[in-house]
Design a protein around this motif. Structure first.
Motif, PDB file in Angstrom:
ATOM      1  N   GLY A   2       0.795  -1.227   0.000  1.00  0.00           N
ATOM      2  CA  GLY A   2       0.000   0.000   0.000  1.00  0.00           C
ATOM      3  C   GLY A   2       0.825   1.273   0.000  1.00  0.00           C
ATOM      4  O   GLY A   2       0.336   2.329  -0.393  1.00  0.00           O
ATOM      5  N   ASN A   3       2.082   1.204   0.423  1.00  0.00           N
ATOM      6  CA  ASN A   3       2.957   2.379   0.380  1.00  0.00           C
ATOM      7  C   ASN A   3       3.539   2.608  -1.005  1.00  0.00           C
ATOM      8  O   ASN A   3       4.003   3.696  -1.314  1.00  0.00           O
ATOM      9  CB  ASN A   3       4.101   2.232   1.386  1.00  0.00           C
ATOM     10  N   CYS A   4       3.538   1.569  -1.827  1.00  0.00           N
ATOM     11  CA  CYS A   4       4.134   1.664  -3.163  1.00  0.00           C
ATOM     12  C   CYS A   4       3.101   1.772  -4.285  1.00  0.00           C
ATOM     13  O   CYS A   4       3.405   2.316  -5.339  1.00  0.00           O
ATOM     14  CB  CYS A   4       5.017   0.448  -3.432  1.00  0.00           C
ATOM     15  N   TYR A   5       1.908   1.228  -4.091  1.00  0.00           N
ATOM     16  CA  TYR A   5       0.935   1.214  -5.174  1.00  0.00           C
ATOM     17  C   TYR A   5       0.146   2.517  -5.183  1.00  0.00           C
ATOM     18  O   TYR A   5      -0.965   2.610  -4.693  1.00  0.00           O
ATOM     19  CB  TYR A   5       0.004   0.013  -5.077  1.00  0.00           C
ATOM     20  N   GLU A  22     -10.612   2.384   4.425  1.00  0.00           N
ATOM     21  CA  GLU A  22      -9.437   2.076   5.244  1.00  0.00           C
ATOM     22  C   GLU A  22      -8.281   1.486   4.439  1.00  0.00           C
ATOM     23  O   GLU A  22      -7.165   1.381   4.936  1.00  0.00           O
ATOM     24  CB  GLU A  22      -9.780   1.149   6.424  1.00  0.00           C
ATOM     25  N   TYR A  23      -8.531   1.137   3.169  1.00  0.00           N
ATOM     26  CA  TYR A  23      -7.486   0.594   2.300  1.00  0.00           C
ATOM     27  C   TYR A  23      -7.071   1.580   1.216  1.00  0.00           C
ATOM     28  O   TYR A  23      -6.363   1.213   0.281  1.00  0.00           O
ATOM     29  CB  TYR A  23      -7.949  -0.713   1.661  1.00  0.00           C
ATOM     30  N   TYR A  66      -3.080   5.813  -2.838  1.00  0.00           N
ATOM     31  CA  TYR A  66      -2.401   4.552  -2.575  1.00  0.00           C
ATOM     32  C   TYR A  66      -3.426   3.516  -2.118  1.00  0.00           C
ATOM     33  O   TYR A  66      -4.263   3.789  -1.262  1.00  0.00           O
ATOM     34  CB  TYR A  66      -1.317   4.737  -1.510  1.00  0.00           C
ATOM     35  N   PHE A  67      -3.351   2.334  -2.725  1.00  0.00           N
ATOM     36  CA  PHE A  67      -4.288   1.254  -2.428  1.00  0.00           C
ATOM     37  C   PHE A  67      -3.547   0.092  -1.762  1.00  0.00           C
ATOM     38  O   PHE A  67      -2.504  -0.346  -2.245  1.00  0.00           O
ATOM     39  CB  PHE A  67      -4.935   0.738  -3.717  1.00  0.00           C
ATOM     40  N   ASP A  68      -4.099  -0.410  -0.671  1.00  0.00           N
ATOM     41  CA  ASP A  68      -3.577  -1.595   0.008  1.00  0.00           C
ATOM     42  C   ASP A  68      -4.281  -2.811  -0.592  1.00  0.00           C
ATOM     43  O   ASP A  68      -5.311  -3.268  -0.102  1.00  0.00           O
ATOM     44  CB  ASP A  68      -3.842  -1.491   1.508  1.00  0.00           C
ATOM     45  N   LEU A  69      -3.736  -3.319  -1.696  1.00  0.00           N
ATOM     46  CA  LEU A  69      -4.378  -4.419  -2.421  1.00  0.00           C
ATOM     47  C   LEU A  69      -4.449  -5.689  -1.580  1.00  0.00           C
ATOM     48  O   LEU A  69      -5.456  -6.410  -1.621  1.00  0.00           O
ATOM     49  CB  LEU A  69      -3.635  -4.685  -3.729  1.00  0.00           C
ATOM     50  N   SER A  70      -3.423  -5.971  -0.814  1.00  0.00           N
ATOM     51  CA  SER A  70      -3.425  -7.152   0.045  1.00  0.00           C
ATOM     52  C   SER A  70      -4.554  -7.073   1.072  1.00  0.00           C
ATOM     53  O   SER A  70      -5.278  -8.049   1.299  1.00  0.00           O
ATOM     54  CB  SER A  70      -2.074  -7.286   0.742  1.00  0.00           C
TER      55      SER A  70
END
Length: 142
Positions: free
Chosen positions: A33-36, A55-56, A65-69
């Motif tokens: 999420g810090n890179c995408y 929250e993602y 930024y998206f926290d895909l995981s």
């Protein structure tokens, strides 16, 4: 329907509702999420901000930024996979380019998602391949 629920529906629909008993799901490795980050005004980014839980999704300096995981894990849990059976691999493929090939690190316009679910007691192996279409009928089994 999302990627995770499409796979769970395919498995349950083909093998029955008990097929997920004892199944495990691994999420990752993938971009963190810090890179995408995506441009705030990109149409796909705007769509993602509407459909993914807040929250993602993080807005920083005109990038989103998206926290895909985190998103995929939540989708699995909402689809009925037991929380104790979902495992996130906390390794970023972009941060760890020396270990993993990163599609986004090499070419911003190429991306690929492959998900696989092994169901105990069944010979079939279910997998999902994202071909960048709007079609959610990409769940397959071998």
């Amino acid at each position: 329907m999302n990627v995770a629920s499409a796979m769970v529906s395919t498995v349950s629909g083909t093998l029955g509702p008990d097929a997920l008993d004892g199944a495990s799901a691994w999420v990752g490795p993938g971009i963190c999420g810090n890179c995408y980050g995506r441009k705030e005004d990109d149409p796909w980014t705007i769509w993602g901000m509407k459909v993914f839980p807040s929250e993602y999704v993080i807005l920083k300096k005109k990038k989103v930024y998206f926290d895909l995981s985190g998103i995929i894990t939540r989708q699995l849990l909402e689809s009925g996979v037991c929380e104790s059976s979902v495992f996130e691999v906390p390794i970023c493929t972009l941060c760890g380019k020396d270990i993993f090939y990163s599609y986004r690190g090499k070419d911003e316009y190429s991306n690929f998602l492959l998900a696989r679910l092994l169901v105990p007691g069944h010979n079939s192996r279910y997998w999902w391949e994202n071909d960048n279409s709007d079609n959610n009928e990409n769940a397959k089994f071998e």
